[in-house]
Write a protein that holds these residues in place. Structure first.
Motif, PDB file in Angstrom:
ATOM      1  N   HIS A   1     -26.080  11.904  -1.638  1.00 55.45           N
ATOM      2  CA  HIS A   1     -26.218  12.361  -2.892  1.00 55.45           C
ATOM      3  C   HIS A   1     -26.724  11.306  -3.790  1.00 55.45           C
ATOM      4  CE1 HIS A   1     -26.096  14.754  -6.550  1.00 55.45           C
ATOM      5  NE2 HIS A   1     -25.326  13.660  -7.042  1.00 55.45           N
ATOM      6  N   TYR A   2     -28.008  11.420  -4.439  1.00 53.87           N
ATOM      7  CA  TYR A   2     -28.485  10.521  -5.265  1.00 53.87           C
ATOM      8  C   TYR A   2     -28.459  11.416  -6.623  1.00 53.87           C
ATOM      9  CZ  TYR A   2     -30.359   7.177  -2.043  1.00 53.87           C
ATOM     10  OH  TYR A   2     -30.554   6.464  -0.900  1.00 53.87           O
ATOM     11  N   SER A   3     -27.986  10.481  -7.780  1.00 53.39           N
ATOM     12  CA  SER A   3     -27.912  10.817  -9.033  1.00 53.39           C
ATOM     13  C   SER A   3     -29.366  11.189  -9.605  1.00 53.39           C
ATOM     14  CB  SER A   3     -27.245  10.033 -10.069  1.00 53.39           C
ATOM     15  OG  SER A   3     -28.056   8.776  -9.839  1.00 53.39           O
ATOM     16  N   ASP A   4     -30.491  11.027  -8.958  1.00 46.75           N
ATOM     17  CA  ASP A   4     -31.734  11.094  -9.752  1.00 46.75           C
ATOM     18  C   ASP A   4     -32.400  12.147  -8.973  1.00 46.75           C
ATOM     19  OD1 ASP A   4     -32.094   9.519  -7.514  1.00 46.75           O
ATOM     20  OD2 ASP A   4     -33.470   8.214  -8.466  1.00 46.75           O
ATOM     21  N   PHE A   5     -32.466  12.276  -7.699  1.00 48.29           N
ATOM     22  CA  PHE A   5     -33.359  13.049  -7.005  1.00 48.29           C
ATOM     23  C   PHE A   5     -32.585  14.323  -6.280  1.00 48.29           C
ATOM     24  CE2 PHE A   5     -33.040  10.393  -3.384  1.00 48.29           C
ATOM     25  CZ  PHE A   5     -32.824  11.407  -2.458  1.00 48.29           C
ATOM     26  N   GLY A   6     -31.114  14.194  -5.891  1.00 48.66           N
ATOM     27  CA  GLY A   6     -30.498  15.420  -5.211  1.00 48.66           C
ATOM     28  C   GLY A   6     -30.077  14.824  -4.060  1.00 48.66           C
ATOM     29  N   ASN A   7     -29.832  15.558  -3.107  1.00 43.58           N
ATOM     30  CA  ASN A   7     -29.140  15.599  -1.737  1.00 43.58           C
ATOM     31  C   ASN A   7     -30.209  15.336  -0.344  1.00 43.58           C
ATOM     32  OD1 ASN A   7     -26.643  15.883  -3.181  1.00 43.58           O
ATOM     33  ND2 ASN A   7     -27.185  18.296  -2.825  1.00 43.58           N
ATOM     34  N   ASN A   8     -29.830  14.748   0.466  1.00 43.84           N
ATOM     35  CA  ASN A   8     -30.317  14.611   1.804  1.00 43.84           C
ATOM     36  C   ASN A   8     -29.512  14.579   2.894  1.00 43.84           C
ATOM     37  OD1 ASN A   8     -33.200  13.695   3.114  1.00 43.84           O
ATOM     38  ND2 ASN A   8     -31.628  12.420   4.324  1.00 43.84           N
ATOM     39  N   LEU A   9     -29.777  15.167   3.882  1.00 45.97           N
ATOM     40  CA  LEU A   9     -28.990  15.232   5.130  1.00 45.97           C
ATOM     41  C   LEU A   9     -30.011  14.716   6.487  1.00 45.97           C
ATOM     42  CD1 LEU A   9     -26.364  16.200   6.362  1.00 45.97           C
ATOM     43  CD2 LEU A   9     -27.548  18.550   7.053  1.00 45.97           C
ATOM     44  N   SER A  10     -29.481  13.648   7.181  1.00 46.94           N
ATOM     45  CA  SER A  10     -30.160  13.093   8.213  1.00 46.94           C
ATOM     46  C   SER A  10     -29.293  13.224   9.545  1.00 46.94           C
ATOM     47  CB  SER A  10     -30.597  11.806   7.935  1.00 46.94           C
ATOM     48  OG  SER A  10     -31.514  11.640   6.855  1.00 46.94           O
ATOM     49  N   GLY A  11     -30.295  13.499  10.675  1.00 46.59           N
ATOM     50  CA  GLY A  11     -29.441  13.767  12.034  1.00 46.59           C
ATOM     51  C   GLY A  11     -30.456  12.774  13.116  1.00 46.59           C
ATOM     52  N   LYS A  12     -29.665  12.435  13.927  1.00 44.84           N
ATOM     53  CA  LYS A  12     -30.138  11.649  15.163  1.00 44.84           C
ATOM     54  C   LYS A  12     -29.739  11.993  16.323  1.00 44.84           C
ATOM     55  CE  LYS A  12     -31.860   7.112  16.925  1.00 44.84           C
ATOM     56  NZ  LYS A  12     -31.975   5.734  16.286  1.00 44.84           N
TER      57      LYS A  12
ATOM     58  N   ARG B   1     -35.359   6.597  28.147  1.00 41.72           N
ATOM     59  CA  ARG B   1     -34.667   6.569  27.012  1.00 41.72           C
ATOM     60  C   ARG B   1     -35.440   7.525  25.686  1.00 41.72           C
ATOM     61  NH1 ARG B   1     -34.492   0.106  25.464  1.00 41.72           N
ATOM     62  NH2 ARG B   1     -36.507  -0.105  24.947  1.00 41.72           N
ATOM     63  N   GLY B   2     -34.904   8.018  24.852  1.00 39.62           N
ATOM     64  CA  GLY B   2     -35.525   8.651  24.030  1.00 39.62           C
ATOM     65  C   GLY B   2     -34.594   9.231  22.816  1.00 39.62           C
ATOM     66  N   ALA B   3     -35.296   9.703  21.627  1.00 35.02           N
ATOM     67  CA  ALA B   3     -34.462   9.937  20.569  1.00 35.02           C
ATOM     68  C   ALA B   3     -35.434  10.972  19.604  1.00 35.02           C
ATOM     69  CB  ALA B   3     -34.444   8.881  19.696  1.00 35.02           C
ATOM     70  N   LEU B   4     -34.625  11.870  19.115  1.00 30.45           N
ATOM     71  CA  LEU B   4     -35.424  13.050  18.253  1.00 30.45           C
ATOM     72  C   LEU B   4     -34.466  12.880  16.897  1.00 30.45           C
ATOM     73  CD1 LEU B   4     -37.230  15.145  17.557  1.00 30.45           C
ATOM     74  CD2 LEU B   4     -35.349  16.906  18.299  1.00 30.45           C
ATOM     75  N   GLN B   5     -35.029  12.690  15.802  1.00 27.96           N
ATOM     76  CA  GLN B   5     -34.430  12.477  14.381  1.00 27.96           C
ATOM     77  C   GLN B   5     -35.173  12.812  13.304  1.00 27.96           C
ATOM     78  OE1 GLN B   5     -34.086   8.166  13.729  1.00 27.96           O
ATOM     79  NE2 GLN B   5     -35.218   8.169  15.657  1.00 27.96           N
ATOM     80  N   ASN B   6     -34.530  13.277  12.066  1.00 28.90           N
ATOM     81  CA  ASN B   6     -35.208  13.339  10.864  1.00 28.90           C
ATOM     82  C   ASN B   6     -34.573  12.112   9.716  1.00 28.90           C
ATOM     83  OD1 ASN B   6     -32.540  14.842  10.526  1.00 28.90           O
ATOM     84  ND2 ASN B   6     -33.509  15.073   8.422  1.00 28.90           N
TER      85      ASN B   6
END
Length: 808
Positions: free
Chosen positions: A490-501, A515-520
């Protein structure tokens, strides 16, 4: 038997080397990770003439680029690096696995990284570095904002004994070709077709020392001083420079130095101190910390003002003047932490503070609007950025009957506070002094080349961010490794973010693994992008108009379509293979990175239609400007290939061969628009072709490095060839595009251990004195800037150096 060791120039280095970047599992080795990690040793960093960390990494890693632009104001002093062709601020820099603070500079001029504010790795002396781990994969779910293209983790020395002193001296000895324009009609001066230069003399003196702290602790100290003279790769200025005497050319046209630009490396005087310490207190409680300080005084130039330029005052500068931008950069950091055991948990708590300040002095210049009484040196103001990060992390293992290994669980929270300040310069650096030129137009106000910041630009902004993550990793079977991470912020200026990998690795046998990966991921808008602002005055038909780099929240910018900045979002997919044919190791990793809502700096919107629209919205005296805005979408695809082969030939010595390459392509799939601007006639473009092509083709299509290290008794040598693929130096139209062909740069170094303590080395970077193509006169309109700023390996030419190390 005394020759200095050198590590691999790229890749995993020793396969048994344990890494800490990209995994929170203890004792995970470099070739056993689920994502590619390069390990660059301290000795590898030495096998280059440059002591800059960014430059040394660029030589060692094909996926990292470090262009060296000129005539770009503050960017000449703090140059950004890029990873996998992305923006400089889309990779995260850590020191001892803790977030490093960014530079206060936001890059504004036409170079790679325009609009970015990134970490200055050159604030870390190479003498303090133990290893550098480069995770070539997104990791926002593990580390937070910025880790879109990868993570650079600098691991500091932890020595409690020993030490080393190093002196490096180098000089550019080079010759470059010129493509000259013709003299104006009646002019009799002629230009040479090439030019020899010996310049850029650089002396670096550094030392580190390990000291014991109690029975098991350490205090490692490092200091470095660097003195670099500027290089000058000017073209021969064929323009008429003086007013005519009657109908004839001024005789001084034949005697003035027409190599009148400082096009090349800046002049730098730099002092750095660093300390890293740690100790066992009692039982399982350990404390650690580090601190650093760097002072950098630099001098680079703007464009030459000719004697007859209306911006010149002949009574002050009868032969014209070359304005000098002389920033002073002060960089500070301090960190402290403690680790302990809490039941089954390994705990780590830390606080890290960093600050970067950049203040501008403009020298050898004038304020034309003040007239002959103008000063020639101005305080133009400056800016600063600071960051405080608090971390609490716990790691434990949980045995599970259904898994082939214990489940590694890592959880953590982070709180961060950032600040950005912008300070005004002295009034004469920006004010209009009232002078009117002979043609009736008011003279340009402010210090030539860099008008000072005004009181209206002053800023003092802060924000807070908090985040939490969970990171799991285990062998599901003896062959299948799976890891996953989730992070919310949570950022006080722009809001929220959720990331996963989610990443995985399958070892088919000891020889081959996939090997491999998928993420945002995401990158939060920097405080620099949200709060930087500057203003200059342009007179249009005698009427003053303010041309401003607006904050995105400024009412004028909002009227033009600006909105509060939001986070860039990314989606990363990667797939790779690890092959071990003892002793040969090969890794191949393909990736695709999609980024939406990239933050860019708009074009300068100053057309008559824009001015009229601004007036219609109730703003007077505003001539337009530019601002940061979301809205560019890109897709980057590429592949990294690294092969290492050690070969022991007994009495003929030991060889370490490395072949590594990065192949990369970026496509811009969307550019920003605003309804307000689209309704104008003609409608201005927010992000034009030049900036689109800079993202797509401004960095090498590919970069391939082949190196060989050899060691036999007291002798050692390194031979390295780096091929930089094609680059486009784009123009506002296709007619002004300029292709820079592929070039191969060869470096050679020889080493000799005089005693167990004394090592000597001599080397040549760019042995064959390669340059990118010289610009034709049609693209070099001032005649004196003969190379494109998009040249991926700079314009220094051949660099000869010698190094002496004394170990104690």
């Amino acid at each position: 038997m005394w020759a200095q060791e050198t590590g691999d120039s790229a890749g995993a280095g020793n396969p048994a080397t344990v890494v800490v970047t990209g995994t929170r599992v203890a004792n995970r080795t470099a070739l056993d990770t689920a994502s590619p990690v390069d390990i660059i040793s301290a000795d590898t960093l030495k096998t280059s003439g440059s002591t800059e960390l960014n430059q040394a990494l660029s030589v060692a890693l094909p996926s990292l680029n470090f262009p060296r632009p000129s005539l770009t104001d503050g960017t000449d002093t703090i140059r950004p690096a890029t990873l996998r062709g992305m923006a400089p601020d889309q990779s995260l820099v850590l020191v001892n696995s803790k977030r490093r603070h960014a530079s206060s500079l936001v890059n504004l001029n036409g170079s790679i990284g325009r609009g970015s504010a990134s970490v200055d790795l050159n604030t870390i002396p190479s003498s303090m570095v133990k290893t550098i781990e480069v995770l070539r994969d997104g990791a926002a779910a593990q580390y937070g904002s910025d880790a879109i293209s990868g993570v650079v983790n600098v691991r500091l020395r932890t020595d409690r004994s020993g030490g080393e002193g190093t002196v490096v001296y180098g000089v550019h000895k080079t010759e470059y070709d010129l493509l000259n324009d013709v003299a104006p009609a009646g002019g009799t001066w002629t230009a040479p077709s090439s030019r020899k230069r010996t310049d850029g003399q650089t002396t670096t003196v550094s030392a580190w020392k390990g000291l014991p702290w109690g029975e098991s602790g350490y205090i490692t100290l490092a200091a470095e001083y660097k003195n670099q003279e500027h290089t000058e790769r000017a073209g021969y200025d064929m323009r008429q420079l003086y007013p005519k005497v009657g109908t004839a050319y001024d005789p001084r046209e034949l005697t003035i130095n027409r190599f009148d630009a400082w096009y090349g490396e800046p002049e730098v005087k730099q002092s750095t101190l660093f300390v890293n310490a740690g100790n066992n207190l009692s039982g399982d409680v350990k404390i650690y910390g580090w601190a650093s300080y760097q002072n950098r005084d630099a001098r680079s130039a703007g464009y030459f003002r000719t004697p007859q330029d209306v911006r010149n005052i002949p009574s002050i500068y009868p032969d014209g003047f070359l304005p000098i931008i002389a920033p002073t950069v002060n960089d500070y950091s301090a960190a402290g932490g403690v680790t302990w055991t809490l039941g089954a948990w390994d705990m780590d708590a830390s606080i890290v503070y960093g600050k970067n300040e950049m203040d501008y002095e403009i020298q050898n210049t004038l304020n034309r609007s003040i007239g002959p009484a103008s000063k020639t040196v101005f305080d133009a103001g400056g800016y600063g950025y600071d960051q405080t990060v608090l971390n609490l992390t716990g790691v434990r293992k949980i045995d599970s009957a259904g898994l082939a290994s214990p489940l590694n669980v890592a959880v953590g929270i982070e709180a961060r506070r950032e600040g950005y300040q912008l300070n005004a310069g002295e009034p004469d650096s920006y004010r209009y002094g009232g002078v009117v030129l002979a043609n009736g137009t008011p003279a340009a106000p402010g210090a030539q080349v860099f008008p000072g910041f005004r009181p209206a630009n002053e800023t003092d902004a802060h924000r807070n961010a908090v985040g939490a993550f969970v990171d799991l990793e285990a062998n599901v079977t003896d062959q299948l490794l799976v890891s996953g991470a989730v992070r919310g912020e949570h950022y006080s200026d722009f809001g929220n973010n959720l990331s996963g990998k989610l990443s995985a690795r399958f070892d088919f046998n000891k020889t081959f693994a996939l090997r491999g990966a998928l993420q945002n991921g995401f990158r939060a808008p920097s405080l620099q992008q949200q709060n930087f602002t500057s203003t200059s005055t342009n007179f249009i038909n005698g009427v003053p108009f303010e041309i401003t780099t607006f904050k995105p929240t400024d009412p004028v910018a909002v009227a033009l379509g600006a909105k509060p900045l939001k986070a860039e979002k990314s989606t990363n997919v990667s797939l790779g293979a690890v092959m071990r044919f003892d002793p040969l190791t090969v890794t191949v990793d393909a990736y695709r990175i999609e980024v939406t809502d990239r933050i860019i700096l708009s074009e300068n919107l100053t057309s008559a239609a824009v001015r009229d629209y601004i007036v219609s919205r109730g703003f007077t005296g505003v001539g337009g400007g530019r601002f940061f805005i979301n809205g560019v979408d890109t897709t980057t695809k590429g592949v990294d290939i690294v092969a290492n082969y050690p070969l022991n030939l007994g009495s003929n010595g030991r060889f370490d061969f490395t072949l590594a390459g990065n192949f990369n392509k970026t496509e811009v799939t969307k550019v920003p628009t605003s309804a307000q601007l689209a309704a104008l006639n003609p409608a201005p473009v927010l992000f034009d072709r030049l900036n689109v092509l800079t993202l797509e083709k401004g960095q090498p299509k590919n970069k391939i490095t082949a190196s060989a290290n050899w060691k036999l008794a007291q002798w050692g040598a390194t031979l390295r060839a780096t091929r930089y693929g094609e680059v486009l130096s784009p123009g506002t139209t296709a007619a002004f595009d300029f292709n820079l062909g592929a070039k191969t740069i060869v470096d050679l170094e020889g080493r000799y251990a005089l005693t167990k303590q004394v090592n000597l080395a001599v080397g040549v970077d760019n042995v064959f004195d390669q340059y990118s193509e010289t610009l034709p006169p049609s693209l070099n309109t001032t005649s004196n800037t003969p190379f494109a700023n998009y040249t991926p390996f700079g314009t220094g030419g051949r660099y000869i150096y010698a190094r002496a190390n004394y170990s104690f």
